[in-house]
Design a protein around this motif. Structure first.
Motif, mmCIF file in Angstrom:
data_model
loop_
_atom_site.group_PDB
_atom_site.id
_atom_site.type_symbol
_atom_site.label_atom_id
_atom_site.label_comp_id
_atom_site.label_asym_id
_atom_site.label_seq_id
_atom_site.Cartn_x
_atom_site.Cartn_y
_atom_site.Cartn_z
ATOM 1 N N TYR A 132 0.844 -1.199 0.000
ATOM 2 C CA TYR A 132 0.000 0.000 0.000
ATOM 3 C C TYR A 132 0.877 1.246 0.000
ATOM 4 O O TYR A 132 2.086 1.171 0.228
ATOM 5 C CB TYR A 132 -0.937 -0.001 1.218
ATOM 6 N N SER A 133 0.278 2.381 -0.266
ATOM 7 C CA SER A 133 1.008 3.655 -0.296
ATOM 8 C C SER A 133 1.037 4.268 1.092
ATOM 9 O O SER A 133 -0.021 4.661 1.618
ATOM 10 C CB SER A 133 0.321 4.639 -1.247
ATOM 11 N N LYS A 134 2.223 4.375 1.679
ATOM 12 C CA LYS A 134 2.340 5.098 2.960
ATOM 13 C C LYS A 134 2.135 6.589 2.720
ATOM 14 O O LYS A 134 1.452 7.264 3.470
ATOM 15 C CB LYS A 134 3.741 4.895 3.552
ATOM 16 N N TYR A 147 -1.278 5.804 -5.360
ATOM 17 C CA TYR A 147 -1.601 6.564 -4.148
ATOM 18 C C TYR A 147 -2.877 7.398 -4.343
ATOM 19 O O TYR A 147 -3.753 7.437 -3.466
ATOM 20 C CB TYR A 147 -0.403 7.449 -3.785
ATOM 21 N N ALA A 165 -5.080 5.866 -1.160
ATOM 22 C CA ALA A 165 -5.033 6.682 0.049
ATOM 23 C C ALA A 165 -5.645 8.060 -0.139
ATOM 24 O O ALA A 165 -6.405 8.546 0.706
ATOM 25 C CB ALA A 165 -3.583 6.808 0.525
ATOM 26 N N LYS A 193 -5.297 3.010 3.218
ATOM 27 C CA LYS A 193 -3.973 2.579 3.692
ATOM 28 C C LYS A 193 -4.173 1.409 4.646
ATOM 29 O O LYS A 193 -5.232 1.262 5.249
ATOM 30 C CB LYS A 193 -3.263 3.689 4.478
ATOM 31 N N GLU A 233 -2.983 1.036 7.701
ATOM 32 C CA GLU A 233 -2.344 1.545 8.912
ATOM 33 C C GLU A 233 -3.343 1.565 10.056
ATOM 34 O O GLU A 233 -4.559 1.571 9.842
ATOM 35 C CB GLU A 233 -1.769 2.945 8.641
#
Lengths: 424, 424
Positions: A9-11, A354, A358, A369, A371
């Motif tokens: 995934y895109s941080k 991204y 996100a 994301k 997270e």
């Protein structure tokens, strides 16, 4: 729940995070984190083992038109305003008939459900029964969407023109109340089609409804040059096309969440207003190419801090797949760099990914994301169906999924922690 | 043989011919015509009934690289020369190993066989055994192809550089003789990679072989601006990049059939030379976008009378499907019109279809139309798999196949009168 697999995934806009054979831990639909070993306190959670499969966030479609799905791929030799008159408006007028809407929306909803999209902003038509039917079908999929009954009371065929702003107000109010009562994952969104088809009175009434029910707003902005010229004639006293929305309180700012599709030609004061009012841009690169509208300056928007997501814009864009939108966004940015501005580096594939996850997801909530604290929207993808002779890194496998999956090879799709699609 | 179905082909660049429920009559692999009823004299011919299915000419790929198929979709964030050094050359060096070539070429050939392409011009690598293996695999498919063992003796990694022009001559001669002896549908074609990687001496020797065996020629021309600058430095005395081929007799003219890929930046004297020498341009729009090369001025080329076909250019272009190349050609021409030259109207979908069938086909022989005297290359396509709610004309069904089939939905494929693929 714990999902095991090759996680990606895109941080951030620039940074892709990958974990081979990682564990994505989720409690009550909320992500606890991605781990290389299962932490002690989660040991009792049920494990879904997708070892060797790719696990990525669901894709977000910030702009599409459900009633245009049935005629996608036709009339692509035209520009925006001709295409609207020749194909779009005649097709949309059919949704007066609930039987037609039933058949046609079934096709759209089936494709959306089995594809890579987990959340979407959707234009319907002006017809209340058909729009409620679409919302009902969407509600059954488990996808999370916002759907707009389209408002238009001028500059369109009689059959699609609401007879007065007052009539539009009454029917829109009834539609909002009905849908708020009936649906949980399918929210109404205030949807003036675009300035040319909405009188000032209609815009004022839409603002009233937006405030009263605290709804989000979606519309079109600065898509093609001829459309912009038209808006200038219709609203000669407003500074820019964006200001024509803003004067009615329908362009973000404060608590008004707004997505504007396209913004191909937004610049200067309009660009500043988009930024100041925290408006999301739904970038629809395939549509902008197919309708010969131009190329939106996405690199510049991102550098300014404007939030950009991707849209399929069916049927201006021929494909519902947001994977396609990701590769189209990169392609368009390359031509922008090559042909328009050498100081505007092309988007990387990771940056476009991204935008589709996100950044687009943040319009809905904490989503897009993997997270802690994010809602779980995830795709489990079997990329072994795209053969190669070389061992590949996760990042390279993601690239191939973007170019070749075309919304196929999805084994499972989770939205807000729930499995909503399985290919098995 | 008679094939019945909904028939569609390009009569000319502008005119699409469609016959619903028509009969395509073929005798000894040669088309006799398309009829609405079976003429008396053909009544005894066996009938294949594909009623309701779409029947179109096979698609022609005028430019692709077989050894790049296995890494397609990777490294798309780069421009041409960097991409060659980072991805292409390292991958191509693996074809020294026949086991690797066997695995990788099997993937390419399988995809080409089951897709919509019936004839193709193909670059291999410089390796003789691997190139013969590719040709053997292609020969087994029934497709009609020309394959080039790539010549290069400078400006490339050691492992891909032939040790001398003389060594390249000897191995190329042996390869030509072997392939002429062994294969019927798979012909050798003289293939200097491009001017930067070929010394003058090598070019002279390639010309010698071209003449001796009366072979066609394929190469790359004016793809990117940095490449053109490089050629200027390498060949300072030649008028244009095209003249750098022409001085060796390797750019069409007389009996030398030549395809040059790309020509994104060809103009003026170069464009004139291409026309005068009857050189075909292989337009590869997806590759030109993905490698940020630019947009070729196809409308201008066509108006000048230059012959243009389409190429997938795997892996500069990510997709082997020529249906994709058709839609990419239209998209690219729209951006050319919007961003570069408002006097250059975009290609219509029908025009791009003509390039991919009749115009590209004419490089091989009389192929690409369903007219008397043409060889039968045909695709039978089941477009019912692309659902819609509306009744569609054949022309509209063709558009949807171009946008959505992605080389799927092919029921049968005929090349030169023989069935070479069936999905059943």
């Amino acid at each position: 729940m714990i999902i095991k697999g090759d996680i990606c995934y895109s941080k951030t806009q620039k940074e892709l995070k990958t974990v081979k054979g990682g564990y994505l831990v989720c409690e009550d639909a909320i992500i606890q984190g991605v781990f290389t070993k299962i932490p002690e306190k989660y040991r009792s959670f049920p494990l879904k083992d997708y070892s060797g499969k790719l696990i990525i966030p669901g894709l977000i479609d910030l702009h599409t038109h459900a009633p245009q799905y049935a005629f996608r791929g036709l009339g692509m030799d035209m520009q925006l305003l001709d295409w609207l008159d020749t194909y779009t408006f005649p097709e949309e007028s059919k949704y007066l008939h609930i039987d037609y809407a039933d058949k046609a929306y079934a096709l759209f909803v089936k494709a959306l459900k089995s594809g890579a999209t987990t959340r979407a902003l959707i234009f319907a038509t002006l017809h209340t029964p058909a729009t409620l039917l679409l919302m009902e079908k969407l509600e059954q999929t488990g996808l999370i969407t916002m759907v707009g009954k389209v408002a238009m009371d001028r500059n369109c065929p009689d059959i699609l023109r609401q007879e007065s702003a007052e009539a539009a107000y009454i029917s829109t109010k009834a539609w909002i109340e009905s849908s708020l009562k009936r649906f949980k994952s399918t929210k109404p969104i205030i949807t003036p089609r675009f300035i040319p088809t909405c009188s000032d009175e209609l815009m004022q009434k839409l603002k009233h409804l937006q405030e009263r029910y605290s709804l989000a707003v979606q519309s079109h902005l600065s898509e093609s040059q001829s459309e912009i010229e038209w808006v200038k004639k219709l609203s000669p006293s407003t500074k820019t096309y964006a200001h024509a929305y803003e004067q009615f309180g329908l362009l973000g700012g404060g608590k008004v969440k707004t997505v504007m599709a396209h913004c191909v030609w937004s610049e200067g004061e309009e660009e500043q207003l988009i930024f100041d009012n925290n408006v999301y841009i739904a970038h629809c690169p395939a549509s902008n190419t197919h309708l010969s509208s131009g190329i939106a300056p996405i690199r510049r928007f991102l550098e300014k801090g404007i939030k950009v997501g991707l849209g399929s814009d069916i049927a201006g864009g021929p494909h519902l797949s947001i994977f396609r939108a990701i590769s189209s966004a990169v392609e368009a940015s390359k031509m922008y760099w090559r042909l328009i501005d050498r100081d505007s580096p092309p988007l990387t594939l990771n940056e476009a990914f991204y935008l589709a996850t996100a950044c687009g997801g943040s319009f809905f909530s904490k989503v897009g994301k993997f997270e802690r604290g994010y809602e779980l929207d995830a795709l489990i993808i079997d990329d072994s169906k795209i053969p190669t002779t070389n061992p590949l890194e996760i990042e390279e496998r993601l690239a191939r999924i973007i170019y070749y999956s075309d919304d196929n090879h999805i084994l499972q799709k989770y939205v807000n922690g729930k499995e909503v699609f399985s290919s098995e």
